[in-house]
Write a protein that holds these residues in place. Structure first.
Motif, PDB file in Angstrom:
ATOM      1  N   THR A 113       0.849  -1.193   0.000  1.00 15.69           N
ATOM      2  CA  THR A 113       0.000   0.000   0.000  1.00 15.69           C
ATOM      3  C   THR A 113       0.883   1.239   0.000  1.00 15.69           C
ATOM      4  O   THR A 113       1.915   1.288   0.661  1.00 15.69           O
ATOM      5  N   THR A 114       0.466   2.215  -0.765  1.00 15.98           N
ATOM      6  CA  THR A 114       1.211   3.479  -0.824  1.00 15.98           C
ATOM      7  C   THR A 114       0.367   4.583  -0.228  1.00 15.98           C
ATOM      8  O   THR A 114      -0.803   4.745  -0.583  1.00 15.98           O
ATOM      9  N   GLU A 115       0.941   5.308   0.728  1.00 20.35           N
ATOM     10  CA  GLU A 115       0.235   6.397   1.370  1.00 20.35           C
ATOM     11  C   GLU A 115       0.557   7.714   0.668  1.00 20.35           C
ATOM     12  O   GLU A 115       1.720   8.026   0.405  1.00 20.35           O
ATOM     13  N   THR A 116      -0.491   8.466   0.362  1.00 22.08           N
ATOM     14  CA  THR A 116      -0.308   9.762  -0.278  1.00 22.08           C
ATOM     15  C   THR A 116      -0.040  10.812   0.790  1.00 22.08           C
ATOM     16  O   THR A 116      -0.847  10.997   1.700  1.00 22.08           O
ATOM     17  N   PRO A 117       1.129  11.490   0.723  1.00 18.85           N
ATOM     18  CA  PRO A 117       1.422  12.490   1.761  1.00 18.85           C
ATOM     19  C   PRO A 117       0.435  13.642   1.704  1.00 18.85           C
ATOM     20  O   PRO A 117       0.024  14.096   0.632  1.00 18.85           O
ATOM     21  N   THR A 118       0.046  14.099   2.884  1.00 17.61           N
ATOM     22  CA  THR A 118      -0.895  15.217   2.972  1.00 17.61           C
ATOM     23  C   THR A 118      -0.113  16.498   3.219  1.00 17.61           C
ATOM     24  O   THR A 118       0.827  16.528   3.999  1.00 17.61           O
TER      25      THR A 118
END
Length: 209
Positions: free
Chosen positions: A162-167
């Motif tokens: 899973t890849t987390e999109t930086p906020t």
């Protein structure tokens, strides 16, 4: 209501997936259907006349180890249970390699007194999505067994990364008064100016008197 319908849909999908796995059966490949090399002429046969592949090793007066290679194609990467059915009189040995890496040095766990008794090796291996190779080979220093078949079955699918999109936080800016704020302040300013004007007039009148 929409959230409830979404929950029902997800639940139904999970139940369907679980039932599919539950109904899945192991895939079996007969040894004679693999790619064989340097084999014994084995008279050992499964009851009913099915062929049994006799691997060779140097102890069988062979110049190289006998092998049988199975090409296995799977849709799902993960952990698979592998079974190997074999027989062989006396002390035998064979190794198991997956995609070029030996995962079991000796899969033989039982010594048999005759060729009529069969046993199964059961182990777990990791397979990639797509084409894989499983190779059974003789082992130096021991005679090799006869291989009847191999089977494989998915036990646990590999987890997808899973890849987390930086906020990013929006830059803060100083608040500027809106039109409504100016309108609310304006009457007060007018009153203050008027009061100051009255004070000035009263002072002038006092001086003149």
């Amino acid at each position: 209501m929409k959230k409830f319908k979404g929950f029902v849909a997800i639940t139904a999908a999970l139940v369907l997936a679980m039932s599919t796995f539950a109904m899945a059966e192991a895939t079996k490949i007969e040894a004679e259907n693999g790619t064989v090399n340097n084999l014994n002429d084995s008279n050992a046969q499964e009851k009913g006349g099915a062929s049994v592949i006799g691997l060779k090793s140097p102890d069988d007066q062979a110049t190289s180890l006998g092998t049988v290679t199975f090409g296995i194609t799977v849709e799902t990467a993960g952990t698979y249970e592998v079974k190997v059915r074999y027989n062989g009189k006396g002390d035998r040995a064979a190794s198991l390699a997956v995609n070029g890496t030996v995962v079991a040095e000796d899969i033989i766990t039982e010594e048999h007194a005759d060729y009529e008794t069969y046993a199964e090796y059961v182990g777990e291996v990791t397979l990639n999505a797509g084409t894989n190779s499983i190779v059974l080979s003789g082992v130096t220093g021991k005679k090799a067994p006869n291989i009847d078949w191999i089977s494989y079955e998915l036990k646990e699918a590999a987890q997808q990364p899973t890849t987390e999109t930086p906020t990013t936080e929006a830059p803060t800016t100083e608040e500027t008064p809106t039109t409504g704020d100016v309108a609310s302040v304006l009457p007060v300013a007018v009153i203050v100016v008027a009061a100051m004007a009255v004070v000035v007039v009263m002072r002038k009148k006092t001086v003149n008197e």
